[in-house]
Design a protein around this motif. Structure first.
Motif, mmCIF file in Angstrom:
data_model
loop_
_atom_site.group_PDB
_atom_site.id
_atom_site.type_symbol
_atom_site.label_atom_id
_atom_site.label_comp_id
_atom_site.label_asym_id
_atom_site.label_seq_id
_atom_site.Cartn_x
_atom_site.Cartn_y
_atom_site.Cartn_z
ATOM 1 N N GLN A 1 3.129 -2.698 12.714
ATOM 2 C CA GLN A 1 2.653 -2.319 11.492
ATOM 3 C C GLN A 1 1.624 -1.271 11.398
ATOM 4 N N LEU A 2 0.987 -1.355 12.474
ATOM 5 C CA LEU A 2 -0.141 0.106 12.447
ATOM 6 C C LEU A 2 0.724 1.175 12.318
ATOM 7 N N ALA A 3 1.624 1.111 13.379
ATOM 8 C CA ALA A 3 2.393 2.335 13.815
ATOM 9 C C ALA A 3 3.063 2.933 12.433
ATOM 10 N N SER A 4 3.496 1.843 11.668
ATOM 11 C CA SER A 4 4.379 2.190 10.362
ATOM 12 C C SER A 4 3.481 2.897 9.280
ATOM 13 N N LEU A 5 2.322 2.309 9.419
ATOM 14 C CA LEU A 5 1.565 2.692 8.342
ATOM 15 C C LEU A 5 0.847 4.142 8.680
ATOM 16 N N GLU B 1 2.230 6.445 10.380
ATOM 17 C CA GLU B 1 3.408 7.273 10.032
ATOM 18 C C GLU B 1 3.357 7.842 8.653
ATOM 19 N N PHE B 2 3.371 6.538 7.928
ATOM 20 C CA PHE B 2 3.342 6.884 6.369
ATOM 21 C C PHE B 2 2.085 7.751 5.919
ATOM 22 N N LEU B 3 1.141 7.276 6.429
ATOM 23 C CA LEU B 3 -0.288 7.919 5.808
ATOM 24 C C LEU B 3 -0.414 9.400 6.376
ATOM 25 N N ALA B 4 -0.010 9.646 7.644
ATOM 26 C CA ALA B 4 0.217 10.998 7.994
ATOM 27 C C ALA B 4 1.032 12.030 7.386
ATOM 28 N N ILE B 5 2.197 11.369 6.899
ATOM 29 C CA ILE B 5 3.173 12.086 6.175
ATOM 30 C C ILE B 5 2.832 12.541 4.827
ATOM 31 N N ARG B 6 2.225 11.228 4.056
ATOM 32 C CA ARG B 6 1.980 11.341 2.664
ATOM 33 C C ARG B 6 0.414 11.733 2.306
ATOM 34 N N GLN B 7 -0.488 11.187 3.227
ATOM 35 C CA GLN B 7 -1.829 11.661 2.725
ATOM 36 C C GLN B 7 -2.523 12.726 3.591
ATOM 37 N N LEU C 1 0.678 -1.193 0.007
ATOM 38 C CA LEU C 1 -0.040 -0.088 -0.118
ATOM 39 C C LEU C 1 0.932 1.223 -0.036
ATOM 40 N N LYS C 2 1.883 1.211 0.892
ATOM 41 C CA LYS C 2 2.877 2.296 0.880
ATOM 42 C C LYS C 2 3.309 2.641 -0.560
ATOM 43 N N SER C 3 3.900 1.484 -1.044
ATOM 44 C CA SER C 3 4.450 1.680 -2.381
ATOM 45 C C SER C 3 3.498 2.196 -3.317
ATOM 46 N N LEU C 4 2.513 1.810 -3.354
ATOM 47 C CA LEU C 4 1.549 2.181 -4.527
ATOM 48 C C LEU C 4 1.302 3.828 -4.308
ATOM 49 N N TYR C 5 1.181 4.288 -3.006
ATOM 50 C CA TYR C 5 0.979 5.612 -2.810
ATOM 51 C C TYR C 5 2.386 6.429 -3.320
ATOM 52 N N SER C 6 3.427 5.847 -2.905
ATOM 53 C CA SER C 6 4.797 6.433 -3.180
ATOM 54 C C SER C 6 4.908 6.681 -4.687
#
Ligand SMILES: *[C@@H]1O[C@H](CO)[C@@H](O)[C@H](O)[C@H]1NC(C)=O
Ligand SMILES: *[C@@H]1O[C@H](CO)[C@@H](O)[C@H](O)[C@H]1NC(C)=O
Ligand SMILES: *[C@@H]1O[C@H](CO)[C@@H](O)[C@H](O)[C@H]1NC(C)=O
Length: 633
Positions: free
Chosen positions: A188-192, A194-200, A155-160
């Motif tokens: 896993q939740l935490a890393s997700l 973190e990613f979503l807060a920055i990217r989305q 999911l992170k990669s697709l966003y990236s």
């Protein structure tokens, strides 16, 4: 065992390739690290292999089995090939060579995204590539089979990679993640999150779901790293989560290294969370550990304390003394940043500020006008006069000459005001901001910002009148002096005690004037007129040039003096406890220059007295002393 299996299966594959004895092809198939050679494959032979490759590639392994059995040797080889690939092309070729399952496809997409970000590749072309589209198709066909961790990374990669969220496959990945949230690990939740807060951003639906889960499962939170990361990257999205994180950080306070401490303090500062117990604990451990702190950590720490207005004298002392040797080698930006932070904290470390002065003297050409202004504003706030004052201000005037026009009106006003505090405002500065065309634009502006600006202009006008006898104008017009904003602050204990005690001193209300707003922009708590025998007179009878409209007209009788009572609260002082901040030092000077004798009423003396009788006696005694001193001089 695993290595043997890998070798065996490699040989099997290798045998199929004998027709193309390319070393590069071998590299694709040999376990990672064994054959360090170019990895890019020539396009043509590969295509050939693809068509001619034996149909038993995935011999005997159904996709399902591969997913279920991570120890499957074929699966492992492909996994390793994916992991060690060094370009998207190589990965695309892998996908042409092997029959992939949805897990492989997901791993490949993730690896492509990683390479793209590492090598700063153009993602648009990658996503548009037909082979990428095929990978998405494979991934999507059995999304429910993709492993949890792989799914999160996918999911992170697709966003990236910038795959649009509107795509059906993208939505099905999001949906799958959403369904599985409960079964993901906390990490896993935490890393997700973190990613979503920055990217989305904050409003992402999935992010909000992830955060709900984190809030519920916060007892699983462990390890300083996760706490620090979540605080910094996700805390701003959820105050509830941030509360929990602060609790957890308090528990772990002892274990944070300086860099983690820095990150937590910055997170608190940016989110404006003045969590006192945590700030105390972090400060305590910072001091206990006696760790050597790097320049960037020192700067961030003092910035965070300043932003949160959190006072920790021992920490400041440490930061100031640790910073001092760094000063000569600092960048101008770092110098202004740390000067400003200390000014915000009202913390004047003389050695540090002397070092900063020396820096400015040594590097005038490296400092921009903005840097110089930053330093002067900070010096003024703390009322710091460098020991080499003359050299310093000569340099300042030289550097600022001809640059004033380039400053924003607000900055120019602040600069001239600060120079007034430091008693360095020469006529060209005063003329510029007191000229009608300069203040024309703030007339009638009711915003708080404009009102503050106007008040500062009134102070500058007062400095021009009272402290610069050679200055010939222009001055502010009277109508601009009258619109001083009335600050509605709550009455302090010192204020009410002073008022009570004064009543005793004055005898009659007529003998005093309270809460006087002068046309100098300064506020006097009380004023009185006293004969040379210390006898109060009715103030209203006399002309009062410090007021906009005086009721009386009589001149003061010979020997009589005007007296101002100035109340000094804790916030009027810098950390050197009995030194007034620049603003208040200037106020005091102006009141004196306007013809008053000043009776200072500092909190640290006045509030020590418990009885009203004692306070009145204190005021009377001080009054007599200033009168006697005046007569003696
Ligand atoms: C992964 O998700 C499955 C359900 O898809 C769940 O049953 C399992 O516990 C999870 N395993 C791990 C290691 O996260
Ligand atoms: C103010 O700061 C200076 C410099 O760090 C320090 O030496 C001094 O003790 C401080 N004063 C107070 C009252 O904290
Ligand atoms: C000292 O500061 C307080 C606000 O903190 C202010 O109300 C007061 O007027 C100041 N004292 C003087 C004499 O300016």
């Amino acid at each position: 065992m695993a290595a043997r299996l890998v070798r065996r299966c490699c040989w099997r594959h290798f045998a199929a390739f004998v027709s193309a004895p390319s070393a590069a092809t071998a590299a694709l198939l040999v376990p990672p690290g064994k054959v360090p050679m170019p990895r890019a494959l020539p396009q043509a032979p590969l295509a050939l292999f693809h068509t001619s490759s034996p149909p038993d590639w995935a011999d005997g392994f159904s996709v399902k089995e591969q997913v279920d059995d991570g120890r499957n040797p074929e699966y492992k080889v492909i996994g390793e090939l994916i992991e060690t690939a060094t370009s998207p092309q190589e990965l695309f070729q892998l996908s042409e060579l092997h029959e992939l399952n949805s897990n492989h496809a997901s791993l490949i997409i993730t690896q492509i995204s990683r390479l793209a970000s590492e090598k700063k590749l153009e993602t648009e072309n990658i996503v548009r590539d037909e082979r990428f589209q095929q990978l998405i198709g494979i991934m999507d066909s059995q999304i429910s089979q993709v492993w949890n961790n792989t799914l999160v990374n996918l999911l992170k990669s697709l966003y990236s990679l910038g795959v649009p969220s509107s795509r059906r496959e993208m939505q099905s990945v999001e949906q799958e993640v959403l369904w599985r949230l409960r079964r993901l690990t906390f990490r896993q939740l935490a890393s997700l999150a973190e990613f979503l807060a920055i990217r989305q951003g904050k409003d992402n639906k999935l992010l909000n779901e992830v955060i709900k889960k984190l809030e519920l499962r916060w007892t699983e939170l462990e390890g300083t790293r996760t706490v620090v990361t979540l605080m910094g990257k996700v805390g701003h999205v959820s105050p509830v989560l941030m509360d929990r994180l602060e609790d957890k950080a308090l528990e772990l306070a002892e274990h944070f290294n300086p860099d983690e401490t820095r990150k937590i303090l910055l997170a608190l500062a940016y989110q404006n969370r003045r969590c006192v117990p945590l700030l105390r604990a972090l400060s305590y451990h910072l001091l206990q550990k006696h760790a050597e702190l790097s320049l960037s950590i020192l700067l961030d720490l003092v910035f965070a304390y300043g932003k949160l207005n959190f006072h920790q004298p021992q920490v400041f002392q440490k930061i100031a003394s640790d910073l001092q040797p760094h000063v000569p080698a600092m960048a101008p930006m770092e110098v202004t940043r740390c000067t400003r932070s200390f000014a915000l904290l009202k913390w004047l470390s003389l050695p540090l500020f002397e070092a900063i002065t020396q820096y400015a003297l040594d590097n005038p050409k490296q400092l921009s006008v903005a840097h110089l202004c930053g330093i002067i504003l900070s010096f003024a706030r703390l009322n710091f006069q460098p020991s080499g004052s003359e050299d310093f201000f000569n340099m300042v005037h030289e550097e600022l000459q001809g640059q004033l026009g380039s400053l924003e009106p607000q900055m120019l006003t602040e600069l001239v005001w600060s120079l007034c505090v430091l008693q360095q405002a020469r006529a060209p500065y005063l003329q510029r901001v007191l000229a009608p065309e300069f203040h024309a634009h703030i007339r009638g502006d009711q915003s708080l910002k404009a009102q503050n600006l106007q008040l500062k202009l009134i102070h500058i006008n007062a400095a021009a009148k009272l402290e610069n006898p050679d200055y010939k104008g222009p001055f502010l017009p009277p109508e601009l002096l009258s619109t001083v904003p009335l600050a509605s602050e709550r009455v302090t204990q010192l204020q009410s005690c002073l008022r009570e005690a004064l009543t005793g001193l004055l005898g009659s209300q007529d003998n005093g004037r309270f809460d006087v707003r002068t046309l100098y922009g300064w506020h006097i708590d009380a004023e009185m007129v006293v004969t040379s025998e210390n006898k109060p007179l009715p103030v209203k009878d006399f002309a009062a040039p410090h007021l906009l409209r005086a009721e009386g007209t009589k001149p003061l009788p010979p020997g009589a003096r005007r007296v101002a009572f100035l109340r000094w609260e804790f916030p009027n002082f810098s950390n050197r406890s009995k030194e007034l901040l620049g603003r208040y030092a200037m106020a005091r000077r102006h009141v004196q220059a306007a013809g008053f004798l000043v009776v200072d009423v500092p909190h640290y003396e006045f509030l020590e007295l418990k009885l009203e009788r004692q306070r009145t006696a204190y005021l009377r005694d001080k009054l007599h002393k200033v009168m006697a001193k005046d007569m003696a001089s």
